[in-house]
Each structure stands twice: as structure tokens, then as C-alpha cells.
Write a protein that holds these residues in place. Structure first.
Motif, PDB file in Angstrom:
ATOM      1  N   PHE A  92       1.074  -1.387   0.117  1.00  0.00           N
ATOM      2  CA  PHE A  92       0.001   0.079  -0.100  1.00  0.00           C
ATOM      3  C   PHE A  92       0.872   1.064  -0.085  1.00  0.00           C
ATOM      4  O   PHE A  92       1.942   1.421   0.729  1.00  0.00           O
ATOM      5  N   ALA A  93       0.673   2.175  -0.654  1.00  0.00           N
ATOM      6  CA  ALA A  93       1.177   3.649  -0.860  1.00  0.00           C
ATOM      7  C   ALA A  93       0.936   4.290   0.193  1.00  0.00           C
ATOM      8  O   ALA A  93       0.017   4.282   0.810  1.00  0.00           O
TER       9      ALA A  93
ATOM     10  N   MET B 213      -5.968  13.415  -1.130  1.00  0.00           N
ATOM     11  CA  MET B 213      -6.203  13.250  -2.523  1.00  0.00           C
ATOM     12  C   MET B 213      -7.668  12.776  -2.964  1.00  0.00           C
ATOM     13  O   MET B 213      -7.773  11.571  -2.322  1.00  0.00           O
ATOM     14  N   PRO B 214      -8.511  13.384  -3.477  1.00  0.00           N
ATOM     15  CA  PRO B 214      -9.887  12.869  -3.627  1.00  0.00           C
ATOM     16  C   PRO B 214      -9.827  11.483  -3.922  1.00  0.00           C
ATOM     17  O   PRO B 214     -10.922  10.579  -3.796  1.00  0.00           O
ATOM     18  N   ALA B 215      -8.830  10.972  -5.184  1.00  0.00           N
ATOM     19  CA  ALA B 215      -8.791   9.699  -5.736  1.00  0.00           C
ATOM     20  C   ALA B 215      -8.217   8.562  -5.050  1.00  0.00           C
ATOM     21  O   ALA B 215      -8.078   7.672  -5.648  1.00  0.00           O
ATOM     22  N   VAL B 216      -7.552   9.017  -3.786  1.00  0.00           N
ATOM     23  CA  VAL B 216      -6.606   7.879  -3.345  1.00  0.00           C
ATOM     24  C   VAL B 216      -6.889   7.760  -1.803  1.00  0.00           C
ATOM     25  O   VAL B 216      -6.885   8.902  -0.944  1.00  0.00           O
ATOM     26  N   ALA B 217      -7.241   6.654  -1.459  1.00  0.00           N
ATOM     27  CA  ALA B 217      -7.534   6.461   0.088  1.00  0.00           C
ATOM     28  C   ALA B 217      -6.366   5.885   0.882  1.00  0.00           C
ATOM     29  O   ALA B 217      -6.468   5.584   2.169  1.00  0.00           O
ATOM     30  N   SER B 218      -5.226   5.487   0.343  1.00  0.00           N
ATOM     31  CA  SER B 218      -4.090   4.937   0.894  1.00  0.00           C
ATOM     32  C   SER B 218      -3.420   5.921   1.896  1.00  0.00           C
ATOM     33  O   SER B 218      -2.265   6.227   1.294  1.00  0.00           O
ATOM     34  N   THR B 219      -3.878   6.317   2.742  1.00  0.00           N
ATOM     35  CA  THR B 219      -3.225   7.475   3.478  1.00  0.00           C
ATOM     36  C   THR B 219      -2.321   6.996   4.692  1.00  0.00           C
ATOM     37  O   THR B 219      -1.466   7.564   5.153  1.00  0.00           O
ATOM     38  N   THR B 220      -2.725   5.733   5.155  1.00  0.00           N
ATOM     39  CA  THR B 220      -2.017   5.008   6.502  1.00  0.00           C
ATOM     40  C   THR B 220      -1.681   3.917   6.159  1.00  0.00           C
ATOM     41  O   THR B 220      -2.350   2.792   6.440  1.00  0.00           O
TER      42      THR B 220
ATOM     43  N   PRO C 110       0.290   1.245   7.506  1.00  0.00           N
ATOM     44  CA  PRO C 110       0.220   0.116   8.552  1.00  0.00           C
ATOM     45  C   PRO C 110      -0.975  -0.118   8.878  1.00  0.00           C
ATOM     46  O   PRO C 110      -1.478  -1.299   9.060  1.00  0.00           O
ATOM     47  N   VAL C 111      -1.952   0.749   8.782  1.00  0.00           N
ATOM     48  CA  VAL C 111      -3.342   0.137   9.104  1.00  0.00           C
ATOM     49  C   VAL C 111      -4.100  -0.540   8.017  1.00  0.00           C
ATOM     50  O   VAL C 111      -4.705  -1.652   8.315  1.00  0.00           O
ATOM     51  N   LEU C 112      -3.876  -0.260   6.902  1.00  0.00           N
ATOM     52  CA  LEU C 112      -4.222  -1.183   5.757  1.00  0.00           C
ATOM     53  C   LEU C 112      -3.469  -2.537   5.595  1.00  0.00           C
ATOM     54  O   LEU C 112      -4.032  -3.575   5.247  1.00  0.00           O
ATOM     55  N   VAL C 113      -2.098  -2.584   5.661  1.00  0.00           N
ATOM     56  CA  VAL C 113      -1.454  -3.743   5.916  1.00  0.00           C
ATOM     57  C   VAL C 113      -2.031  -4.444   6.932  1.00  0.00           C
ATOM     58  O   VAL C 113      -1.991  -5.928   6.667  1.00  0.00           O
ATOM     59  N   ALA C 114      -2.168  -4.057   8.411  1.00  0.00           N
ATOM     60  CA  ALA C 114      -2.779  -4.882   9.089  1.00  0.00           C
ATOM     61  C   ALA C 114      -4.266  -5.498   8.531  1.00  0.00           C
ATOM     62  O   ALA C 114      -4.288  -6.674   8.908  1.00  0.00           O
ATOM     63  N   ALA C 115      -4.902  -4.773   8.127  1.00  0.00           N
ATOM     64  CA  ALA C 115      -6.098  -5.503   7.648  1.00  0.00           C
ATOM     65  C   ALA C 115      -5.784  -6.228   6.395  1.00  0.00           C
ATOM     66  O   ALA C 115      -6.627  -7.580   6.406  1.00  0.00           O
TER      67      ALA C 115
END
Length: 352
Positions: A45-46, A51-58, A60-65
Motif C-alpha cells: 500500500f502506498a 487526494m480525492p482519488a486516493v484512500a491509502s493514507t495510512t 500500517p493500518v491497511l497492511v494490518a487489515a
């Protein structure tokens, strides 16, 4: 015959028109599960902000999920933008992720801010983030703090501790493994730093592509073996769209091409258009037209067979055994908001 490279996935968690953040994240997590089942090597995850078109702000949280929903694939950041974060926090986050999914965590680290100057200033307002000019020092700190032995600092003065004493720091109390650390970049600096530290290196070809050959040469010729790595190890990123027909792949590509045109032209950013919205808008404003030819030379767009062939040739040309694709196929109006239908199609058609 050219040996096919191993394939991995880079995800920015795209947000299309009318889609909520919850739906975008659900779609990406389903994509991670599909990549796991299809045999992809990594899923990263980047980090991008505001940015309205991008939700990969965090990441570590996404990696855990993603780690909790997969069983085999390596999951990680592509990357954590270190100047936005305190090194100790990054080390603790990814050491905890390694405890959650032992042997499957990658910590990709970058030096860029991942956003505009205003957001960069807000991220650093707390005073706990990492100074850009000490990037190399902080990489070294993270490696030490995440290790099983931890790091030792010498205290000049600290409440409750005598002057000139030492203090031990560990990211977790009893680490049995550490994340694999990769340096990311698109410049000579990042390539040379990775070589000096003896770390694996990823060139962000999906974003620019300029300077690729020079960066790889610098990394490979200046590489110094380390405890982490005995020989140079690198892979490349690339934007990809695969569909049953070339015509469909071209249609699925257009919304992302228009987004790139907005970024490069300094235009206001919007949520990612659907295939139908992009086609209708392009017919009148020709926003992406000046970019299309250039993108076709750098992106991999076509049928599954043609894109697989082109990716293999690309990997062979640059001497890498792995390519991380960013599946930038856009959705149609009638496709579910909580599913990445077109991106799953790309992964399925390119599956190892």
C-alpha cells in the motif's frame, strides 16, 4: 524464451466518483485476497495524503487489515514516507505487524512527502517527525530498533537517568523476526543510499520512469554487502491494465490517464472517473490526449497475453526477476462500488 517475472501488486486504494472511503477500502481488501489466492508475491500500500482519488493514507493500518485477510502473500508499504513520521513510531508499527503476520511483512520506505506542501507542514506540526536531511540516520535507527537486540542510545542528560548513561530501545519486547526493509525512490540519491546500506531497492517506475537505467546502475555498481543482504536485490513498479480485448483495456486506462494529466497540469484533483465519465469528458476537453502516446510507452495496456509478454521483456531488459504492477483499470458505471472488478480482472489475466 524469456522467463516470466514474479508479479506483485501496488495499491493506492483508488476512490471513484460516488464511492465512499469504506467502499474503496473494501474493494482493495478484496483485491488483496484475490492476489493472495492467485499467487502474487507481495501486496503493498502506498502513502498519499489529501487526494480525492486516493484512500491509502495510512499504510500500517491497511497492511494490518490485509494481513488478517490473507495467508500467504507478503504485505507491506510502498511506501511509508519517512519524513512524515517519527522513526520510533515506524519501527514499532512494523514490528507489531511482523508479530501479527510473521515472515510476511515488508517495510518499504521513501523520502518524498507524499502530498503537497500544506499537508506536509500539517504532518510535521507535532515536531515528532523525521528531518529530511537525516533520512539515512533514521533508516539506520529503524533497522536497529526493530532488531531482536534493539538499539542503545547514550544519554547526555535525561530525567531519572544519570548523565552519560546508556538506554536500551526495542520496538517490541521480544522480537523473533523483523520486517524486510526496502528503500524506494526515483532518484540517484535513493539508489546510492540503498547501495551504501546494503538494502534492497525499488525504483518507482510507475510514477516517472525517468532515470531508471542510471538508478539501477548506481545501485548495482555501488552495492555494499550487509547483514541484511549479500548481493543487490531490486524490482520495478509499473502501471498495468489487462482486459479480454485491447479496446476494453484502452477504455479502462483512460480515467487514470486523465488523473495523471490533472496532476501534471496542476489542475484541481477529483475522484477517479468511471470509464463512461472519462470517455464523455475526453471527447470534449481532450485532457489526456497530449499524454496518451507517452503513457503507452511506459504503461502496460492490452490483453492478458500481450501484457504478460511485455512485462517479461521489460523485466529481462532491466535484469529484474520481479515486477510490481499497479493495476490502474477503472470501473464502469454499473460495477459494484465495494468491488474492484476491473482491477481483479487485470490480476486474473496476468496471474503467475
Amino acid at each position: 524464451m524469456t522467463t516470466p517475472p514474479a508479479l506483485s501488486v501496488l495499491d493506492l486504494v483508488p476512490v471513484r466518483t460516488g464511492q465512499t472511503s469504506a467502499q474503496a477500502v473494501a474493494a482493495s481488501l478484496a483485491l488483496a485476497q484475490r492476489a493472495d489466492a492467485l499467487g502474487y508475491r507481495r501486496y503493498w500500500f502506498a502513502e498519499h495524503h489529501n487526494m480525492p482519488a486516493v484512500a491509502s493514507t495510512t499504510p500500517p493500518v491497511l497492511v494490518a487489515a490485509a494481513a488478517s485477510r490473507t495467508s500467504r502473500i507478503r504485505v507491506g508499504s510502498g511506501g511509508v514516507m519517512l519524513p512524515n513520521h517519527a522513526p520510533l513510531v515506524v519501527a514499532e508499527q512494523f514490528a507489531a505487524l511482523e508479530a501479527i503476520a510473521p515472515g510476511r511483512i515488508d517495510l518499504g520506505i521513501g523520502r518524498a512527502p507524499g502530498s503537497d506542501p500544506v499537508i506536509t507542514q500539517l504532518l510535521r506540526r507535532s515536531g515528532t517527525t523525521s528531518e529530511v536531511d537525516r533520512f539515512g540516520d533514521h533508516i539506520r535507527d529503524i533497522l536497529a530498533i526493530m532488531s531482536a537486540t534493539g538499539a542503545t542510545v547514550r544519554l547526555v542528560s535525561a530525567p531519572g537517568h544519570p548523565a552519560d548513561s546508556t538506554y536500551d530501545i526495542r520496538a517490541t519486547p521480544a522480537a523473533s523476526g523483523t520486517p524486510e526493509v526496502w528503500l524506494l525512490g526515483s532518484s540517484d540519491y535513493s539508489a546510492q543510499l540503498a547501495a551504501a546500506f546494503g538494502l534492497p531497492y525499488v525504483f518507482a517506475n510507475h510514477f516517472s520512469g525517468e532515470g531508471l537505467e542510471r538508478a539501477l546502475e548506481l545501485y548495482r555498481t555501488q552495492f555494499q554487502p550487509s547483514a541484511e543482504l549479500a548481493a543487490p536485490l531490486t524490482f520495478l513498479t509499473a502501471n498495468a491494465v489487462a482486459a479480454p480485448t485491447v479496446a476494453e483495456a484502452e477504455e479502462r486506462m483512460l480515467p487514470q490517464a486523465r488523473m495523471m494529466a490533472r496532476l501534471r497540469g496542476g489542475r484541481p484533483l477529483v475522484a477517479l472517473e468511471t470509464v463512461e465519465q472519462a470517455a464523455a469528458a475526453e471527447a470534449s476537453d481532450h485532457l489526456a490526449a497530449p499524454l496518451i502516446d507517452a503513457l503507452h510507452h511506459r504503461w502496460f495496456v492490452g490483453t492478458g497475453a500481450s501484457v504478460r509478454t511485455d512485462l517479461a521483456a521489460f523485466a529481462a531488459r532491466h535484469g529484474v526477476a520481479e515486477v510490481m504492477i499497479s493495476p490502474v483499470a477503472a470501473a464502469r458505471d454499473d460495477e459494484p462500488m465495494d468491488a474492484a472488478t476491473a482491477r481483479i480482472q487485470t490480476l486474473e489475466l496476468l496471474a503467475p
